[in-house]
Write a protein that holds these residues in place. Structure first.
Motif, mmCIF file in Angstrom:
data_model
loop_
_atom_site.group_PDB
_atom_site.id
_atom_site.type_symbol
_atom_site.label_atom_id
_atom_site.label_comp_id
_atom_site.label_asym_id
_atom_site.label_seq_id
_atom_site.Cartn_x
_atom_site.Cartn_y
_atom_site.Cartn_z
ATOM 1 N N UNK A 84 -8.413 -1.064 18.343
ATOM 2 C CA UNK A 84 -7.615 -1.922 17.735
ATOM 3 C C UNK A 84 -7.773 -1.453 16.555
ATOM 4 N N UNK A 85 -6.655 -1.753 15.514
ATOM 5 C CA UNK A 85 -6.698 -1.736 14.192
ATOM 6 C C UNK A 85 -5.855 -2.708 13.412
ATOM 7 N N UNK A 86 -6.298 -3.089 12.304
ATOM 8 C CA UNK A 86 -5.542 -4.072 11.304
ATOM 9 C C UNK A 86 -4.199 -3.611 11.371
ATOM 10 N N UNK A 87 -3.204 -4.378 11.388
ATOM 11 C CA UNK A 87 -1.830 -4.056 11.181
ATOM 12 C C UNK A 87 -1.544 -3.503 9.749
ATOM 13 N N UNK A 88 -0.549 -2.513 9.724
ATOM 14 C CA UNK A 88 -0.427 -2.030 8.594
ATOM 15 C C UNK A 88 0.420 -2.831 7.547
ATOM 16 N N UNK A 89 1.314 -3.654 7.973
ATOM 17 C CA UNK A 89 2.064 -4.569 7.142
ATOM 18 C C UNK A 89 1.302 -5.756 7.010
ATOM 19 N N UNK A 162 2.036 -18.152 8.531
ATOM 20 C CA UNK A 162 3.343 -18.126 7.870
ATOM 21 C C UNK A 162 3.489 -16.509 7.189
ATOM 22 N N UNK A 163 2.359 -15.849 6.930
ATOM 23 C CA UNK A 163 2.368 -14.374 6.461
ATOM 24 C C UNK A 163 2.950 -13.648 7.754
ATOM 25 N N UNK A 164 2.604 -13.763 9.036
ATOM 26 C CA UNK A 164 3.123 -13.064 10.193
ATOM 27 C C UNK A 164 4.680 -13.454 10.251
ATOM 28 N N UNK A 165 4.991 -14.442 10.154
ATOM 29 C CA UNK A 165 6.337 -14.924 10.376
ATOM 30 C C UNK A 165 7.373 -14.142 9.139
ATOM 31 N N UNK A 166 6.701 -14.176 7.894
ATOM 32 C CA UNK A 166 7.533 -13.368 6.980
ATOM 33 C C UNK A 166 7.392 -12.026 7.085
ATOM 34 N N UNK A 167 6.481 -11.343 7.655
ATOM 35 C CA UNK A 167 6.276 -9.800 7.972
ATOM 36 C C UNK A 167 7.385 -9.492 9.101
ATOM 37 N N UNK A 168 7.539 -10.458 10.038
ATOM 38 C CA UNK A 168 8.241 -10.038 11.483
ATOM 39 C C UNK A 168 9.614 -10.343 10.954
ATOM 40 N N UNK A 169 10.089 -11.235 10.196
ATOM 41 C CA UNK A 169 11.431 -11.420 9.838
ATOM 42 C C UNK A 169 11.974 -10.642 8.673
ATOM 43 N N UNK A 170 11.096 -10.162 7.750
ATOM 44 C CA UNK A 170 11.882 -9.379 6.707
ATOM 45 C C UNK A 170 11.880 -7.784 6.893
ATOM 46 N N UNK A 171 12.700 -7.082 6.223
ATOM 47 C CA UNK A 171 12.710 -5.596 6.507
ATOM 48 C C UNK A 171 11.521 -5.151 6.123
ATOM 49 N N UNK A 172 10.901 -4.033 6.614
ATOM 50 C CA UNK A 172 9.843 -3.253 6.548
ATOM 51 C C UNK A 172 9.693 -2.859 4.930
ATOM 52 N N UNK A 173 10.863 -2.422 4.566
ATOM 53 C CA UNK A 173 10.509 -1.841 3.166
ATOM 54 C C UNK A 173 10.303 -2.902 1.983
ATOM 55 N N UNK A 174 10.881 -4.032 2.143
ATOM 56 C CA UNK A 174 10.655 -5.069 1.303
ATOM 57 C C UNK A 174 9.236 -5.627 1.264
ATOM 58 N N UNK A 175 8.653 -5.796 2.633
ATOM 59 C CA UNK A 175 7.140 -6.187 2.533
ATOM 60 C C UNK A 175 6.201 -5.060 2.008
ATOM 61 N N UNK A 176 6.441 -4.033 2.566
ATOM 62 C CA UNK A 176 5.554 -2.890 2.014
ATOM 63 C C UNK A 176 5.759 -2.549 0.568
ATOM 64 N N UNK A 177 6.976 -2.838 -0.237
ATOM 65 C CA UNK A 177 7.032 -2.224 -1.641
ATOM 66 C C UNK A 177 6.397 -3.512 -2.258
ATOM 67 N N UNK A 178 6.501 -4.978 -1.726
ATOM 68 C CA UNK A 178 5.915 -5.728 -2.287
ATOM 69 C C UNK A 178 4.277 -5.727 -2.445
ATOM 70 N N UNK A 179 3.793 -5.056 -1.295
ATOM 71 C CA UNK A 179 2.389 -5.059 -1.134
ATOM 72 C C UNK A 179 1.894 -3.675 -1.948
ATOM 73 N N UNK A 180 2.762 -2.702 -2.148
ATOM 74 C CA UNK A 180 2.492 -1.648 -3.042
ATOM 75 C C UNK A 180 2.426 -2.101 -4.284
ATOM 76 N N UNK A 181 3.300 -3.083 -4.684
ATOM 77 C CA UNK A 181 3.274 -3.583 -6.256
ATOM 78 C C UNK A 181 1.986 -4.330 -6.354
ATOM 79 N N UNK A 182 1.669 -5.410 -5.642
ATOM 80 C CA UNK A 182 0.427 -5.890 -5.391
ATOM 81 C C UNK A 182 -0.905 -4.964 -5.614
ATOM 82 N N UNK A 183 -1.164 -3.898 -5.135
ATOM 83 C CA UNK A 183 -1.955 -2.861 -5.033
ATOM 84 C C UNK A 183 -1.991 -2.338 -6.321
ATOM 85 N N UNK A 184 -0.876 -2.008 -6.807
ATOM 86 C CA UNK A 184 -0.779 -1.100 -8.142
ATOM 87 C C UNK A 184 -1.302 -2.134 -9.298
ATOM 88 N N UNK A 185 -0.863 -3.386 -9.251
ATOM 89 C CA UNK A 185 -1.281 -4.422 -10.119
ATOM 90 C C UNK A 185 -2.803 -4.509 -10.210
#
Length: 189
Positions: A84-89, A162-185
């Motif tokens: 198993x691996x940690x989910x990517x989103x 709550x995080x899992x529900x947001x990830x499941x219900x939001x488009x993948x591009x929205x969550x991944x772009x926010x995560x990338x912005x956090x990592x870049x910051x």
């Protein structure tokens, strides 16, 4: 699923409460551990969606293993045997946060199950209330710590749920772009 998780915990607690002599029986202890491990499994896989089957890793092991385990040194992961691996989103940028939460949830689930077992019971022989803990101050201290730790565990559980529900219900591009912005910051600091 989830109802079975609570039913299993309730059954273990009820048997421990109404027949305290069972708490020392190996079958009851096994049921206690199985119920708690099932709760942890349900949290990680169903409520949080934290781990997912790593098909790439399993296929690598199947096609590249020569049977003597020498391929392990080429592996990037310390847990070479874990499929198993940690989910990517993810909302939190660091993987260690999720692993820490997993370990805390695992340990505090056992503490939470222990709080379901009362320290007093009604004796069948004498008809009196019998205290299984001998020092009331110690009982109060441990009971308070267990209650606080259960509140902490449930708070962490709710945040990941709550995080899992947001990830499941939001488009993948929205969550991944926010995560990338956090990592870049965090890299810019």
């Amino acid at each position: 699923g989830s109802a079975f998780k609570y039913m299993l915990a309730a059954e273990v607690a009820i048997f421990g409460m109404f027949d305290p002599s069972l708490k020392k029986h190996p079958v009851w202890i096994l049921c206690f551990f199985v119920a708690t491990l099932y709760q942890v499994w349900w949290d990680v896989f169903m409520d949080w969606g934290l781990l997912k089957w790593n098909e790439d890793e399993v296929m690598y092991q199947y096609y590249h293993s020569n049977g003597n385990g020498s391929d392990r040194r080429r592996r990037r992961s310390f847990f070479w045997w874990w499929p198993y691996k940690l989910r990517s989103r993810r909302a939190y940028p660091h993987r260690w946060i999720y692993y820490t939460i997993f370990i805390l949830n695992f340990c505090l689930r056992f503490v939470g199950m222990l709080t379901l077992l009362p320290p007093v019971y009604l004796s069948r022989r004498t008809g009196l209330i019998v205290n299984t803990w001998y020092d009331p101050d110690f009982q109060l201290f441990v009971g308070s710590l267990a209650a606080i730790s259960e509140i902490f565990r449930r708070t962490i559980w709710a945040l990941l749920r709550l995080e899992w529900e947001v990830i499941k219900t939001s488009p993948s591009s929205l969550v991944s772009s926010k995560a990338k912005n956090k990592i870049d910051m965090t890299k810019g600091e």
